[in-house]
Design an enzyme around this catalytic site. Structure first.
Site, mmCIF file in Angstrom:
data_model
loop_
_atom_site.group_PDB
_atom_site.id
_atom_site.type_symbol
_atom_site.label_atom_id
_atom_site.label_comp_id
_atom_site.label_asym_id
_atom_site.label_seq_id
_atom_site.Cartn_x
_atom_site.Cartn_y
_atom_site.Cartn_z
ATOM 1 N N LYS A 111 0.851 -1.134 0.027
ATOM 2 C CA LYS A 111 -0.169 -0.155 -0.119
ATOM 3 C C LYS A 111 0.546 1.293 0.015
ATOM 4 O O LYS A 111 0.332 2.219 -0.463
ATOM 5 C CB LYS A 111 -0.965 0.041 1.244
ATOM 6 N N LYS A 192 -9.066 -9.221 -7.333
ATOM 7 C CA LYS A 192 -10.248 -9.202 -6.298
ATOM 8 C C LYS A 192 -11.380 -8.234 -6.636
ATOM 9 O O LYS A 192 -10.746 -6.937 -6.960
ATOM 10 C CB LYS A 192 -9.532 -9.279 -5.142
ATOM 11 N N LYS A 195 -13.899 -3.298 -2.930
ATOM 12 C CA LYS A 195 -14.674 -1.987 -2.341
ATOM 13 C C LYS A 195 -14.209 -0.614 -2.582
ATOM 14 O O LYS A 195 -14.735 0.435 -2.669
ATOM 15 C CB LYS A 195 -15.106 -2.452 -0.890
HETATM 16 N N1 TRP Z 1 -7.697 -4.946 8.741
HETATM 17 C C1 TRP Z 1 -8.855 -5.267 8.468
HETATM 18 C C2 TRP Z 1 -9.060 -5.143 6.898
HETATM 19 O O1 TRP Z 1 -8.564 -4.364 6.480
HETATM 20 C C3 TRP Z 1 -10.182 -4.938 9.100
HETATM 21 C C4 TRP Z 1 -10.071 -5.075 10.655
HETATM 22 C C5 TRP Z 1 -9.464 -4.230 11.737
HETATM 23 C C6 TRP Z 1 -10.075 -6.464 11.302
HETATM 24 N N2 TRP Z 1 -9.417 -4.787 12.758
HETATM 25 C C7 TRP Z 1 -9.970 -6.000 12.699
HETATM 26 C C8 TRP Z 1 -10.349 -7.684 10.956
HETATM 27 C C9 TRP Z 1 -9.669 -7.079 13.496
HETATM 28 C C10 TRP Z 1 -10.670 -8.619 11.750
HETATM 29 C C11 TRP Z 1 -10.158 -8.382 13.200
HETATM 30 O O2 TRP Z 1 -9.888 -5.691 6.455
#
Ligand code: TRP
Length: 326
Positions: A111, A192, A195
């Site tokens: 990223k 993929k 979103k």
């Molecule tokens: N980082 C995950 C994503 O980008 C989102 C996320 C943040 C998450 N905290 C989390 C997923 C804790 C599971 C558990 O999709």
């Protein structure tokens, strides 16, 4: 009962890919586990966001989770920023994370590559994610494969903390859904369905209207062979349509292949479109009932109260063990 916890970042609109690859899994898990689902809104601001859109999307996502079948009686549903312990625990974990291990996170590398003004938050966000998970003693964390490394980091940080300060955190495990569940972009089926894609032609949004859904599916990229069977390498477009159909119908890929074997591509697309329209119109109906209702606020208030209580207990324990405060 095992506890499961997951979140979907509100950094873009929810898509058919989020439904099939993420939310549907949680709808199944709610029958098997004690389930926590949250909107990790603080993660969204690791990159630039329009504040008005972000706020709207947080509420929209909660309404959509429920419209897609997440039962507020079977899940604790909450918003990350309504619980101050997440960021507080994150700081303490940051002080126990090495620069080296944070620098190895491949998502950060992807990223931040070729970008100017990358935020420090984007770099430390896996540690906030670890706090999200460890506050609640989650056993299982369902996520896409791209998040597996972050759950492993959470596990390592938990183990390190337990070693240094005594048993405090449960070691979480990632739960990666089976291969079939990954939905691809309709215009570039090697990527993929995302979103945050800027090309919405290849992405079906959960709130797209019928005409838009049909148009996007009818113009999905396929191939010239004219035969319908599953082959992700040579026929990614057709395979993607088959995956969408089999996931929404809850039947296997081979049953799906068999069903469509005498179809042409146009008729295949038409039938996939019918199914998607049917599924999403039911979700949208429920969404429209919910979005401006007090029900959403009641659910989120309840989630805020429950999770603040759980998180406070864990955080106080951490403070004491680390030696902070009086
Ligand atoms: N980082 C995950 C994503 O980008 C989102 C996320 C943040 C998450 N905290 C989390 C997923 C804790 C599971 C558990 O999709």
């Amino acid at each position: 009962m095992k506890r499961i916890l997951t979140g979907l970042k509100p950094s873009g609109e929810l898509t058919l890919g989020s439904l099939i690859g993420g939310i549907s899994g949680s709808v199944k898990y709610q029958e098997m586990y004690e389930s926590y689902i949250f909107v990790p809104d603080m993660h969204a601001i690791t990159v630039d966001q329009d504040s008005k859109l972000l706020k709207e999307r947080i509420r929209k996502n909660v309404a959509l989770y429920i419209a897609c079948g997440l039962d507020p009686k079977k899940n604790v549903i909450y918003i990350q920023s309504e619980n101050l312990y997440h960021a507080n625990l994150s700081w303490i974990l940051e002080c126990n994370t090495y620069m080296g291990e944070a620098s190895r996170m491949t998502q950060y590398k992807d990223k931040s590559r070729h970008k100017e003004n990358v935020s420090v938050g984007l770099f430390t966000y896996p540690i906030l994610m670890a706090a999200d998970i460890l506050l609640y003693d989650a056993d299982l964390v369902p996520t896409g494969i791209d998040q597996k490394q972050h759950v492993e980091l959470a596990r390592n940080l938990a183990a390190r903390f337990n070693n240094k300060y005594g048993d405090t955190f449960k070691l979480p495990e990632p739960l990666i859904p089976d291969v079939g569940a990954k939905i691809k972009d309709l215009q570039d089926p090697t990527k993929k369905m995302s979103k945050s894609s800027d090309n919405y032609k290849g992405t079906i949004l959960l709130l797209d209207d019928e005409a838009t859904i049909r148009k996007k599916i009818m113009s999905a990229v396929t191939d010239n062979e004219g035969k319908i069977y599953f082959d992700e390498v040579n026929k990614p477009g057709i395979s993607n349509l088959l995956t969408i159909y089999s996931s929404l119908k809850n039947i296997s890929i081979s049953e799906t292949e068999n069903y469509f074997k005498d179809y042409n591509y146009g008729n295949l697309k038409r039938e996939v479109a019918d199914l998607v329209v049917n599924k999403l119109s039911k979700i949208q109906e429920k969404y429209n009932e919910l979005i401006n209702s007090n029900e959403i606020d009641d659910i989120l208030d309840k989630g805020r109260i429950i999770t603040n209580e759980i998180a406070k207990k864990k955080y106080d324990e951490v403070l004491n063990k680390v030696g902070l405060g009086r």
